[in-house]
Structures are given as structure tokens and as C-alpha cells.
Write an enzyme that holds these catalytic residues in place. Structure first.
Site, PDB file in Angstrom:
ATOM      1  N   HIS A  17      72.706  68.215   3.525  1.00 50.65           N
ATOM      2  CA  HIS A  17      73.525  67.009   3.369  1.00 50.65           C
ATOM      3  C   HIS A  17      73.560  66.205   4.678  1.00 50.65           C
ATOM      4  O   HIS A  17      73.254  65.009   4.697  1.00 50.65           O
ATOM      5  CB  HIS A  17      74.942  67.411   2.954  1.00 50.65           C
ATOM      6  CG  HIS A  17      75.879  66.260   2.753  1.00 50.65           C
ATOM      7  ND1 HIS A  17      76.146  65.730   1.515  1.00 50.65           N
ATOM      8  CD2 HIS A  17      76.597  65.520   3.633  1.00 50.65           C
ATOM      9  CE1 HIS A  17      76.993  64.714   1.645  1.00 50.65           C
ATOM     10  NE2 HIS A  17      77.298  64.569   2.927  1.00 50.65           N
ATOM     11  N   GLU A  18      73.904  66.883   5.769  1.00 55.34           N
ATOM     12  CA  GLU A  18      74.002  66.172   7.053  1.00 55.34           C
ATOM     13  C   GLU A  18      72.624  65.676   7.502  1.00 55.34           C
ATOM     14  O   GLU A  18      72.514  64.597   8.078  1.00 55.34           O
ATOM     15  CB  GLU A  18      74.637  67.060   8.122  1.00 55.34           C
ATOM     16  CG  GLU A  18      76.088  67.494   7.837  1.00 55.34           C
ATOM     17  CD  GLU A  18      77.055  66.352   7.562  1.00 55.34           C
ATOM     18  OE1 GLU A  18      76.877  65.253   8.129  1.00 55.34           O
ATOM     19  OE2 GLU A  18      77.998  66.542   6.755  1.00 55.34           O
ATOM     20  N   HIS A  66      72.030  62.386   5.997  1.00 52.10           N
ATOM     21  CA  HIS A  66      72.685  61.308   6.764  1.00 52.10           C
ATOM     22  C   HIS A  66      71.842  60.969   7.993  1.00 52.10           C
ATOM     23  O   HIS A  66      71.648  59.804   8.331  1.00 52.10           O
ATOM     24  CB  HIS A  66      74.074  61.753   7.227  1.00 52.10           C
ATOM     25  CG  HIS A  66      75.134  61.675   6.167  1.00 52.10           C
ATOM     26  ND1 HIS A  66      75.457  60.504   5.524  1.00 52.10           N
ATOM     27  CD2 HIS A  66      75.972  62.619   5.659  1.00 52.10           C
ATOM     28  CE1 HIS A  66      76.440  60.736   4.652  1.00 52.10           C
ATOM     29  NE2 HIS A  66      76.763  62.013   4.717  1.00 52.10           N
ATOM     30  N   GLU A  95      76.049  57.922   1.907  1.00 44.78           N
ATOM     31  CA  GLU A  95      76.272  59.106   1.067  1.00 44.78           C
ATOM     32  C   GLU A  95      75.170  59.238   0.008  1.00 44.78           C
ATOM     33  O   GLU A  95      74.857  60.348  -0.423  1.00 44.78           O
ATOM     34  CB  GLU A  95      77.666  59.013   0.424  1.00 44.78           C
ATOM     35  CG  GLU A  95      78.244  60.320  -0.063  1.00 44.78           C
ATOM     36  CD  GLU A  95      78.542  61.355   1.036  1.00 44.78           C
ATOM     37  OE1 GLU A  95      78.458  61.018   2.236  1.00 44.78           O
ATOM     38  OE2 GLU A  95      78.836  62.505   0.673  1.00 44.78           O
TER      39      GLU A  95
HETATM   40 ZN    ZN Z   1      78.387  62.879   3.661  1.00 46.52          ZN
END
Ligand code: ZN
Length: 501
Positions: free
Chosen positions: A264-265, A268, A294
Site C-alpha cells: 500500500h505505502e 503511494h 489512495e
Molecule cells: Zn493510503
């Protein structure tokens, strides 16, 4: 473009201060010994104050006005015109709220944090209610100062998702609610179809770290332009287009926390790392909104990271890391376990199916609070009623499982929550378009080659940085506006299969 260059030079000092602040913040959460805390708080406050003062100064306004005049006839797609647009938006947000109100908000929310943390611990909503009432009153004043045409929430939402309107979010959620609530109920009737035991064993964290790093590097995270460290609350931070760092949190008895948190990170970070190099050190570097940000993290985490194809590549290696735990668990059983759905009480632990219900609930309550339709004293009951009607459960307490679970309201963050769902909707729209343009993406992923997807994302989304507003970007990329249809279809296809509905 002399005036534009003057504005750029002025802003670059502010950007340096902001990046330096981020370095201190990163250190605070990853490396700093506890003894450094109070000095660090002072250092951060000074740097933030300097950056803010320089940005809201009359000089910025004057330079901006001159640059706007100079770019009046410039091509809409040019960097110069885009920079003037984006800086103007941020300048308006930063200067419309009177200094006394900014200070009162800062003071109130800094006290509020402690009161909230204690109330949450004690599961005592009444202990936090008066503080929340005060915060909502201040947020109303802030929204009035910022200005809005239709709904008070518009002013707050715009800080995180520029130009997005409350009525549009409401329309998206109404559509979502209609389809998702019955679908979730259908899954809840079949929860036994997935055995979650495989991911709830003991997983040595050193091995989690080694495996997680290997995964994100293969996805394309460049360790010469980033690094990963442990932190209590995982986050991504940038100090340049070429230095974007991520953090993760290891949980020995729950494999998904660090593994999917890292992906997830990294998602980003890819967005930040992908800004065109010509945007380095300018106001246009980075992501255009929290929602679009997101969409990137969720695409990598859920659509890619929780897919069968992805695990065809990585599962044998994960099994080799944990032969005792996973040696006899089939790929199919593992795939289902990492896609388990459950009656989640806590947003941050929710699966991708129920997640948006948690967000919808918060969005509705924030609006009702701001518009005076729900009083703070009735918030707890309103929360529990919605949990019952959307997820079929009533929280056993008002603390970490209930109305006090999130830090956002105590920090004065209202209008922020919907960006999580907007990101989920957009992630599928962008993914669909990527596959339309490059149909071989899933087959390449099954071979462990993530480059075609990454290249598409960089070329179509990342390079632009903040040049286009989220709605413009989505229209340019997909040819349509944000919608929930694609997301719902994705969920139904995937989970009808996972749960054998
Ligand atoms: Zn996030």
C-alpha cells in the site's frame, strides 16, 4: 516568463522548508529516541511557522497576481499555467481563514488529542463529547471563512479533494449503498466458505521484513530513491521526487498487516516518485489529491497484491520463508484467506468489501454534525444505528471498536474520510483503462513483470504531478467522471468467486 520564474523562486524556499520539516517528522517517527521528543516538537513548530508565514505573505499574493497576468493567455496544459492555478488554490485556502481561528483550531486540537486518547482508552464517549462539540463549532467557522456555494462540507472536502462536491460524493455513496449493503449481507451468510487460519499463525518478523522488501522491490520500488523503516503508524513521506520513503508495522500473528501495508505505502511512493523530473522542487511535484493518491496505493495493495496472478509469482517464495506455517497450505487456500471478509468493527482493519461502508458512515455523520442534523450528544447512537444497518453489528464499546476509534475528528480532520472511498472507486476505473490500453498487463503480472502496469501509471497519471485537478485527470485518463459502477462490478466478480456465492 519572468514573473512565473520569480514566483517559482519564492516558492522554492518554502518547499525547502517543508521538505526539511518532513525529514524531521520522518526521523521523529522512525529513528528518534524518546528523549528527543520535546525539542523536536519545538523544531517542527518553528519550521512549519516559517513556511506558513512565507506562503501567506503579501509577497506571495503579489507574485501570484503578476504570474497570473503573465500566463493569462498561456496554454492550459503548460506547467506555468498549471502552477499558477494550483498555487492560487492553495493560497486561497491558506489565507481565507483568519489567523486567530487557525491558532484556536491548533490549540483546541492539540488538547483534544489527549482527551480523545483517554476517552478512547476508557471507552467513554461523554468524556470527549464537549471537546468534539468545540471542534465542530470551529470547523463550521473555518468552512464559512473558506466559503462554499452549496453545502458547508464542500469547503472542508476541497482541502483534500480539490473541486469535489459533497452532492457528488453523496450520489456515489447512495449508489454504492444500494448495491453493496445487500451484497455484504450475502457474503456474511457464507463466511464459513473461507478459512482464515493460514494467515493467523506465528510469522517471524525478520522474515516478514525480508520478504516484504523483496516484493516491493520487484514491483518497482527503487532503493536508491527510497527506503523502508518500521513505524507505529505506517506512512509515506517525500523530500524530493528522488527520495520518497515508506514505513511499515510488523505484526507477528497477522501476516497481512506488514505485507499489504508495505505494498500500500509503496503504491503511494510510486505516485510521488513518478512526477516528471522537470517538476522537481516545484509546487507541482507530488500527487493531485488524497483520493487519487489512495487510488494508487489501493490498486497495488488490493487489485494487484490480492490477486491470484500476483501470488502465482510470490507464493512459492513465501512458502519457502515459512515452510512450517504455509508448506501445506495451497495457493488457492492462501488466496482466499488474504481476501477474507468479516463483520469488521474497526475501519483500519476492515477488508476491501466492507471498508467503504465504514467511510460512508463517517461521511454521513460528518455532514449531519456540521449541518446540525445530529447533535454531538446523539452521535454515539447515530454511529451504532448505522453500524447495525450497514454491517449488521453493534459495537461492543464506544472506544477502539466504536465511535471513538479514529484519530481524525480529534485532529480537526473533517472532510478527509471520503477520499479513501474515492480512491477505491478510482483504482478500478484506472485499472480497467490500463487493461484496455495494455491487455497483456495481467499476463505479465503472472510472470512477475510489473513494468507494463507501472509504465502505464507513470505515463498516464504520475508524470503530471499536481498539474490537473482530480476530476480533470480522471476525465483525461478514462474519458469519464468518477463512478462506482466499475468498483462494484470488480467486487462482485471477485467475491462471488472467493465465497462461492
Ligand atoms: Zn493510503
Amino acid at each position: 516568463m519572468e514573473k512565473v520564474n520569480q514566483l517559482k523562486a519564492h516558492l522554492s524556499d518554502i518547499i525547502h522548508l517543508r521538505y526539511a520539516t518532513s525529514v524531521l517528522g520522518w526521523d521523529q517517527q522512525t529513528m528518534m529516541p524518546p528523549g528527543g521528543a520535546s525539542a523536536r516538537a519545538e523544531q517542527l513548530a518553528t519550521l512549519s511557522k516559517l513556511a506558513h508565514q512565507m506562503f501567506v505573505a503579501d509577497e506571495t499574493g503579489k507574485l501570484l497576481q503578476d504570474a497570473a497576468a503573465e500566463t493569462a493567455d498561456a496554454d492550459y496544459d503548460s506547467d506555468a499555467a498549471a502552477m499558477v492555478r494550483v498555487v492560487q488554490h492553495d493560497f486561497d485556502l491558506a489565507t481565507r481563514v483568519p489567523t486567530d481561528l487557525v491558532e484556536e483550531l491548533a490549540r483546541t486540537t492539540s488538547h483534544a488529542h489527549e482527551i480523545w486518547a483517554k476517552a478512547r482508552e476508557a471507552a467513554d464517549f461523554a468524556a470527549f463529547a464537549p471537546t468534539l462539540e468545540k471542534i465542530i463549532d470551529l470547523k463550521r467557522q473555518e468552512a464559512e471563512a473558506l466559503g462554499y456555494e452549496d453545502r458547508i462540507y464542500d469547503a472542508l472536502l476541497d482541502q483534500y479533494e480539490p473541486n469535489m462536491k459533497t452532492a457528488d460524493v453523496e450520489r456515489l455513496f447512495n449508489e454504492l449503498r444500494e448495491e453493496l449493503v445487500p451484497f455484504v449481507a450475502q457474503i456474511f451468510d457464507n463466511l464459513d466458505a473461507v478459512d482464515t487460519a493460514p494467515i493467523k499463525q506465528n510469522f517471524d518478523t525478520e522474515k516478514q521484513k525480508a520478504f516484504g522488501l523483496k516484493v516491493i522491490e520487484q514491483l518497482g520500488y527503487d532503493m536508491k530513491r527510497g527506503r523502508q523503516d518500521p513505524a507505529v503508524h505506517p506512512f509515506t513521506t517525500s523530500f524530493s521526487i528522488n527520495d520518497v520513503r515508506i514505513t511499515t508495522r510488523y505484526q507477528e500473528d497477522w501476516l497481512p498487516a506488514s505485507l499489504f501495508g508495505s505494498i500500500h505505502e509503496a503504491g503511494h511512493a510510486f505516485y510521488e516518485l513518478g512526477s516528471d523530473q522537470s517538476l522537481e522542487g516545484t509546487w507541482l511535484a507530488g500527487g493531485t489529491s488524497l483520493g487519487v493518491h489512495e487510488s494508487q496505493s489501493r490498486m497495488w495493495e488490493n487489485i494487484v497484491g490480492r490477486s491470484r496472478g500476483f501470488w502465482k509469482v510470490f507464493y512459492p517464495d513465501l512458502q519457502a520463508h515459512y515452510p512450517q506455517q504455509l508448506g501445506s497450505v495451497s495457493l488457492e487456500a492462501f488466496y482466499k484467506a488474504i481476501n477474507m471478509v468479516y463483520r469488521s468493527l474497526v475501519r483500519v482493519e476492515a477488508d476491501e468489501v466492507t471498508y467503504n461502508l465504514h467511510i460512508m458512515l463517517r461521511f454521513e455523520l460528518e455532514n449531519d454534525l456540521l449541518e446540525g442534523k445530529v447533535a454531538v450528544k446523539d452521535l454515539r447512537d447515530a454511529w451504532n444505528d448505522k453500524m447495525q444497518s450497514y454491517l449488521g453489528i453493534t459495537p461492543p464499546d464506544d472506544g477502539k471498536n466504536g465511535v471513538l476509534q479514529d484519530v481524525h475528528w480529534s485532529s480537526g480532520l473533517m472532510g478527509y474520510f471520503p477520499t479513501y472511498s474515492l480512491g477505491n472507486f478510482l483504482s478500478v476505473q484506472y485499472w480497467d483503462k490500463a487493461l484496455q490500453d495494455v491487455p497483456s498487463i495481467p499476463a505479465e503480472i503472472e510472470k512477475g513483470n510489473f513494468e507494463p502496469l507501472m509504465t502505464w501509471l507513470v505515463e498516464n497519471i504520475h508524470v503530471y504531478g499536481r498539474k490537473y485537478w482530480p476530476a480533470e485527470l480522471t476525465e483525461r485518463v478514462t474519458g469519464e467522471a468518477i463512478q462506482v459502477r466499475s468498483f462494484m462490478r470488480y467486487l462482485k466478480d471477485k467475491y462471488t468467486d472467493v465465497y462461492g456465492l
